[in-house]
Design a protein around this motif. Structure first.
Motif, PDB file in Angstrom:
ATOM      1  N   ASP A   1       0.858  -1.181   0.000  1.00  0.00           N
ATOM      2  CA  ASP A   1       0.000   0.000   0.000  1.00  0.00           C
ATOM      3  C   ASP A   1       0.900   1.238   0.000  1.00  0.00           C
ATOM      4  N   PRO A   2       0.929   2.030  -1.085  1.00  0.00           N
ATOM      5  CA  PRO A   2       1.794   3.220  -1.110  1.00  0.00           C
ATOM      6  C   PRO A   2       1.505   4.180   0.042  1.00  0.00           C
ATOM      7  N   ASP A   3       0.242   4.296   0.446  1.00  0.00           N
ATOM      8  CA  ASP A   3      -0.084   5.213   1.543  1.00  0.00           C
ATOM      9  C   ASP A   3       0.559   4.764   2.853  1.00  0.00           C
ATOM     10  N   ALA A   4       0.576   3.446   3.095  1.00  0.00           N
ATOM     11  CA  ALA A   4       1.215   2.941   4.316  1.00  0.00           C
ATOM     12  C   ALA A   4       2.713   3.210   4.296  1.00  0.00           C
ATOM     13  N   LEU A   5       3.328   3.063   3.132  1.00  0.00           N
ATOM     14  CA  LEU A   5       4.759   3.340   3.021  1.00  0.00           C
ATOM     15  C   LEU A   5       5.035   4.826   3.197  1.00  0.00           C
ATOM     16  N   ASN A   6       4.223   5.678   2.600  1.00  0.00           N
ATOM     17  CA  ASN A   6       4.423   7.121   2.743  1.00  0.00           C
ATOM     18  C   ASN A   6       4.317   7.551   4.208  1.00  0.00           C
ATOM     19  N   LYS A   7       3.363   6.989   4.913  1.00  0.00           N
ATOM     20  CA  LYS A   7       3.195   7.313   6.329  1.00  0.00           C
ATOM     21  C   LYS A   7       4.417   6.867   7.135  1.00  0.00           C
ATOM     22  N   ALA A   8       4.918   5.667   6.853  1.00  0.00           N
ATOM     23  CA  ALA A   8       6.078   5.146   7.578  1.00  0.00           C
ATOM     24  C   ALA A   8       7.335   5.971   7.272  1.00  0.00           C
ATOM     25  N   TRP A   9       7.536   6.318   5.993  1.00  0.00           N
ATOM     26  CA  TRP A   9       8.716   7.131   5.644  1.00  0.00           C
ATOM     27  C   TRP A   9       8.663   8.478   6.343  1.00  0.00           C
ATOM     28  N   LYS A  10       7.509   9.114   6.390  1.00  0.00           N
ATOM     29  CA  LYS A  10       7.403  10.422   7.029  1.00  0.00           C
ATOM     30  C   LYS A  10       7.729  10.337   8.520  1.00  0.00           C
ATOM     31  N   GLN A  11       7.183   9.309   9.182  1.00  0.00           N
ATOM     32  CA  GLN A  11       7.457   9.167  10.610  1.00  0.00           C
ATOM     33  C   GLN A  11       8.949   8.941  10.864  1.00  0.00           C
ATOM     34  N   LEU A  12       9.571   8.083  10.061  1.00  0.00           N
ATOM     35  CA  LEU A  12      10.983   7.766  10.260  1.00  0.00           C
ATOM     36  C   LEU A  12      11.863   8.984   9.975  1.00  0.00           C
ATOM     37  N   GLU A  13      11.545   9.725   8.920  1.00  0.00           N
ATOM     38  CA  GLU A  13      12.339  10.919   8.606  1.00  0.00           C
ATOM     39  C   GLU A  13      12.162  11.994   9.667  1.00  0.00           C
ATOM     40  N   ASP A  14      10.969  12.134  10.215  1.00  0.00           N
ATOM     41  CA  ASP A  14      10.761  13.077  11.313  1.00  0.00           C
ATOM     42  C   ASP A  14      11.574  12.669  12.537  1.00  0.00           C
ATOM     43  N   ASP A  15      11.614  11.358  12.819  1.00  0.00           N
ATOM     44  CA  ASP A  15      12.401  10.859  13.957  1.00  0.00           C
ATOM     45  C   ASP A  15      13.888  11.154  13.769  1.00  0.00           C
ATOM     46  N   VAL A  16      14.385  10.987  12.550  1.00  0.00           N
ATOM     47  CA  VAL A  16      15.795  11.247  12.267  1.00  0.00           C
ATOM     48  C   VAL A  16      16.110  12.722  12.454  1.00  0.00           C
ATOM     49  N   ARG A  17      15.251  13.585  11.937  1.00  0.00           N
ATOM     50  CA  ARG A  17      15.506  15.029  12.073  1.00  0.00           C
ATOM     51  C   ARG A  17      15.517  15.455  13.541  1.00  0.00           C
ATOM     52  N   SER A  18      14.617  14.899  14.334  1.00  0.00           N
ATOM     53  CA  SER A  18      14.567  15.285  15.747  1.00  0.00           C
ATOM     54  C   SER A  18      15.758  14.743  16.533  1.00  0.00           C
ATOM     55  N   ALA A  19      16.385  13.647  16.048  1.00  0.00           N
ATOM     56  CA  ALA A  19      17.517  13.050  16.755  1.00  0.00           C
ATOM     57  C   ALA A  19      18.856  13.667  16.361  1.00  0.00           C
ATOM     58  N   MET A  20      18.870  14.519  15.342  1.00  0.00           N
ATOM     59  CA  MET A  20      20.133  15.101  14.882  1.00  0.00           C
ATOM     60  C   MET A  20      20.711  16.050  15.919  1.00  0.00           C
ATOM     61  N   PRO A  21      22.041  15.990  16.161  1.00  0.00           N
ATOM     62  CA  PRO A  21      22.672  17.036  16.953  1.00  0.00           C
ATOM     63  C   PRO A  21      22.601  18.371  16.218  1.00  0.00           C
ATOM     64  N   ALA A  22      22.728  19.453  16.967  1.00  0.00           N
ATOM     65  CA  ALA A  22      22.540  20.779  16.383  1.00  0.00           C
ATOM     66  C   ALA A  22      23.499  21.051  15.235  1.00  0.00           C
ATOM     67  N   ALA A  23      24.776  20.654  15.396  1.00  0.00           N
ATOM     68  CA  ALA A  23      25.775  20.933  14.361  1.00  0.00           C
ATOM     69  C   ALA A  23      25.409  20.251  13.047  1.00  0.00           C
ATOM     70  N   MET A  24      24.817  19.080  13.147  1.00  0.00           N
ATOM     71  CA  MET A  24      24.428  18.349  11.940  1.00  0.00           C
ATOM     72  C   MET A  24      23.188  18.985  11.313  1.00  0.00           C
ATOM     73  N   ARG A  25      22.251  19.399  12.153  1.00  0.00           N
ATOM     74  CA  ARG A  25      21.012  19.992  11.667  1.00  0.00           C
ATOM     75  C   ARG A  25      21.294  21.296  10.921  1.00  0.00           C
ATOM     76  N   GLU A  26      22.350  21.994  11.317  1.00  0.00           N
ATOM     77  CA  GLU A  26      22.681  23.286  10.708  1.00  0.00           C
ATOM     78  C   GLU A  26      23.543  23.149   9.458  1.00  0.00           C
ATOM     79  N   SER A  27      23.882  21.913   9.070  1.00  0.00           N
ATOM     80  CA  SER A  27      24.811  21.710   7.955  1.00  0.00           C
ATOM     81  C   SER A  27      24.122  21.139   6.720  1.00  0.00           C
ATOM     82  N   ASP A  28      22.853  21.442   6.540  1.00  0.00           N
ATOM     83  CA  ASP A  28      22.093  21.003   5.359  1.00  0.00           C
ATOM     84  C   ASP A  28      22.194  19.498   5.137  1.00  0.00           C
ATOM     85  N   PRO A  29      21.686  18.713   6.078  1.00  0.00           N
ATOM     86  CA  PRO A  29      21.796  17.254   5.943  1.00  0.00           C
ATOM     87  C   PRO A  29      20.974  16.728   4.768  1.00  0.00           C
TER      88      PRO A  29
END
Length: 704
Positions: A523-551
């Motif tokens: 189901d593409p919708d299920a995959l899209n939902k999972a990718w969004k959640q995982l990418e949001d989790d990654v962004r929130s876990a980034m240290p500040a120096a990494m977040r500011e360096s256009d990851p």
């Protein structure tokens, strides 16, 4: 601050390498003996050697560092030398034997074909945790995450107190189906933190959050075993750097192919195992892409060979990108941690040459003389012969110019050690040295075959990069025996500390997995939902120096055929998924599956199964770049002198061989073998008919 530096340091079993890159891109190498178990001493010493070559003090260099990045082998050494902490495993009631079962045939991991065929000789390895320290707790979560039995908190608290009384220093927690619901693991971790605040805590939901109870347990236990020694070392190193005036953050190389901050490395030391060899592969990829002359990256295929003092490490770059694998091994134990696919054998400059009573023949490695006492020729108390001693007696090495003359080698000590090793076979010193060199060259060639041919890659279609202190000594013969037509010694003398350069040139990386079980049709919708959640989790876990360096975020997905057991991780497209994107994922999977297992080996009619998703974030924290100068006009270099060298492929008689000084070569300089080229930190040994030329990056490119 004017004239800032990026400092990369890689600790090996024999030497600690340092590479310093200034704001103008100039690179300086420093090399010092490793200092186990106080590895931070060798770390500072190597920086001191580089500082001396720059013309400043170590304190000034450290204080002016823009970034200090580290390839850390403390965790690896702790496992190999069994200097691990007393560890307890807490798991779900009824699952205390997971480690000991070893998931049936998985106990055969890392065994060669002869050992696997010898059924009567099969044994399980020593357990990572004794059964007396495996404790079952009352709780149960279903595969869908539903809580079936609540965690018995009071009983769990009693069990933890009892383990503390037994002297447990580290706790590993792996509960069944924590991948579906980690609430009980988190709660048990909180109890341990309250009852044992000084103990190291390793939760499977943090270490390896993916299905596979056995591999997840192994990963969590190993992480706990090496946690205290690694975190203590990093704290000591950070304190030393601050005392020398460094005001930045220490970054550590990870096996995933990028830098992580020291705090994450302290809590997840499992990620640092094998990080040094991985750094060399990253550096080779950077140089291969930079020197591609506009060629499509898909045409870049490289095999890397890193020959240090203790091991020979092999990696593969396919279509411009390092090859990775989803699982890692410690002996016969397998566990799920994403890593670049670098494979090691005990064939290094310090590998011991000895008579083997069992086979009545000469053996080279895997045991190593290490940094202490080192090869006999180092005159530091070593009495056993090593590959370095053999190289010295054969004439490959100059006893007065080893490490630029900083370490004079004892020829007679090397001869005495080799005479003792070859005596049971009636070999002369020279025969023993020649046999040792041939054996270690063949072992390294076999290691490359295992990493290439058996993985579906033809080494003859690849360029080989040879680095590490002894890579240029043995690489030319290894490449020739494999039919590899081009060998590169990257950036000339810098090849001796190439892994340290790879650390300095690496990106920061953050990798997160999401356990997910989906059967086709997807189901593409299920995959899209999972990718969004995982990418949001990654962004929130980034240290500040990494977040500011256009990851940059990169996706990958793990799949298998529904009725088959082999799982593969493949890159996944970005963006929003529809039917076309899903079809693209399946096509990529089928192509990779058939490349690995043979045409027709898959069974698409049975359907497909997704087992996990992964998102990797990358960001540039250092500005280390590789730039080429103008190509020089090809010309033959002039030798400095002549030395007798024994070429084992030609026979036992010494051959007068021209010797060149590496620092006298310029872009376009050419040398034809047989020849010896002496750099400060390494030596290039060109075999008969091979021709080397210095390219615009100061790399030595050899037609084998």
């Amino acid at each position: 601050m004017k004239d800032r530096y990026v400092i990369g340091v890689d600790i090996g079993g024999t030497f600690t390498d340092c590479v310093v890159v200034d704001d103008d891109g100039r690179i300086t190498i420093g090399k010092a003996a490793s200092t186990p178990p106080d590895f931070h001493e060798g770390f500072i010493n190597a920086i001191g050697v580089a500082a001396t070559r720059i013309g400043i003090s170590a304190d000034e260099l450290i204080a002016r560092a823009r970034a200090i990045v580290h390839g850390c082998t403390v965790a690896t050494n702790a496992l190999v030398e069994k200097r691990t902490s007393k560890t307890a495993l807490l798991t779900t009631a009824g699952h205390g034997d997971t480690l000991f079962f070893m998931q049936a045939g998985h106990r055969l991991a890392s065994l060669d074909a002869r050992e696997i065929a010898h059924l009567a000789g099969h044994t399980k390895p020593e357990s990572l945790v004794p059964k007396s320290l495996v404790v079952e707790v009352d709780e149960r979560v279903a595969a869908d995450g539903t809580v079936v039995v609540e965690l018995d908190e009071s009983r769990a608290r009693e069990l933890v107190r009892d383990l503390v009384a037994q002297g447990v220093e580290s706790f590993a927690v792996t509960l069944l189906w924590a991948t579906a619901n980690d609430r009980h693991e988190r709660l048990l971790g909180q109890i341990i933190a309250e009852e044992a605040p000084d103990a190291f805590l390793s939760l499977s939901c943090d270490v390896s959050p993916r299905p596979g109870e056995y591999q997840r347990t192994v990963a969590t236990v190993i992480n706990a075993m090496i946690g205290p020694v690694t975190s203590t070392y990093l704290k000591q190193l950070d304190a030393r750097l601050q005392a020398h005036g460094y005001d930045g953050a220490l970054s550590v190389m990870s096996c995933t192919g990028g830098l992580i901050d020291a705090d994450l490395a302290s809590s997840l030391p499992l990620l640092t195992i094998g990080s040094g060899p991985v750094a060399g592969l990253i550096g080779a990829g950077r140089l291969a892409r930079a020197s591609a002359d506009g060629r499509d990256e898909s045409q870049i295929n490289v095999i890397t060979g890193d020959m240090g003092g203790t091991t020979f490490d092999v990696g593969v770059i396919r279509r411009g990108q390092p090859v990775s694998r989803a699982e890692t091994r410690h002996g016969q134990y397998e566990y799920f941690v994403p890593t670049l696919d670098v494979r090691s054998v005990g064939s290094g400059g310090g590998s011991i040459v000895a008579f083997d009573d069992a086979t009545q023949s000469l053996r080279v490695g895997p045991q190593s003389a290490g940094a202490v006492p080192g090869p006999a020729a180092y005159l530091r108390g070593g009495e056993q012969a090593t590959v370095t001693d053999a190289d010295l007696v054969l004439g490959y090495l100059n006893p007065e110019y080893f490490l630029g003359g900083d370490l004079a080698l004892g020829v007679q000590a090397a001869r005495d050690a080799l005479e003792s090793a070859g005596r049971p076979l009636g070999f002369s010193v020279e025969q023993t040295a020649a046999a040792a060199a041939r054996i270690v060259d063949d072992q390294m060639a076999d290691a490359i075959r295992l990493s290439s041919i058996q993985q579906g890659y033809d080494p003859r279609s690849c360029v080989m990069y040879a680095y590490g202190g002894a890579g240029a000594v043995h690489g030319p013969q290894v490449a020739r025996s494999l039919g590899i037509r081009t060998l590169v010694v990257p950036l000339g003398d810098l090849a001796a500390g190439w892994s340290a350069f790879g650390v300095a040139a690496s990106d920061a990386v953050l990798v997160q997995d999401m356990p997910l079980t989906l059967a086709s049709p997807f189901d593409p919708d299920a995959l899209n939902k999972a990718w969004k959640q995982l990418e949001d989790d990654v962004r929130s876990a980034m240290p500040a120096a990494m977040r500011e360096s256009d990851p940059i975020l990169e996706r990958s997905v793990e799949l298998r055929f529904t009725m088959q057991v082999n799982q593969l991780r493949i890159p996944a497209p970005d963006g929003v998924y529809g039917p076309d994107e899903v079809a693209q994922v399946l096509r990529t999977f089928e192509e990779e599956y058939e490349r690995l297992y043979g045409q027709g080996s898959g069974y698409p009619l049975a359907g497909f199964m997704i087992t996990s998703l992964r998102v990797s974030a990358r960001a540039r924290l250092t500005a280390v770049e590789l730039t080429a100068a103008e190509a020089g006009t090809p010309h033959d270099a002039a030798p400095e002198g002549v030395r007798d060298v024994i070429w084992y492929e030609l026979g036992p008689q010494p051959v007068p061989t021209p010797v060149y000084r590496g620092d006298a070569l310029v872009k376009g300089s050419c040398v034809t073998g047989p020849a010896i080229v002496e750099f400060v930190d390494t030596t290039l040994v060109l075999r008969q008919g091979q021709r080397a030329m210095v390219d615009p990056y100061d790399s030595i490119v050899i037609a084998t």
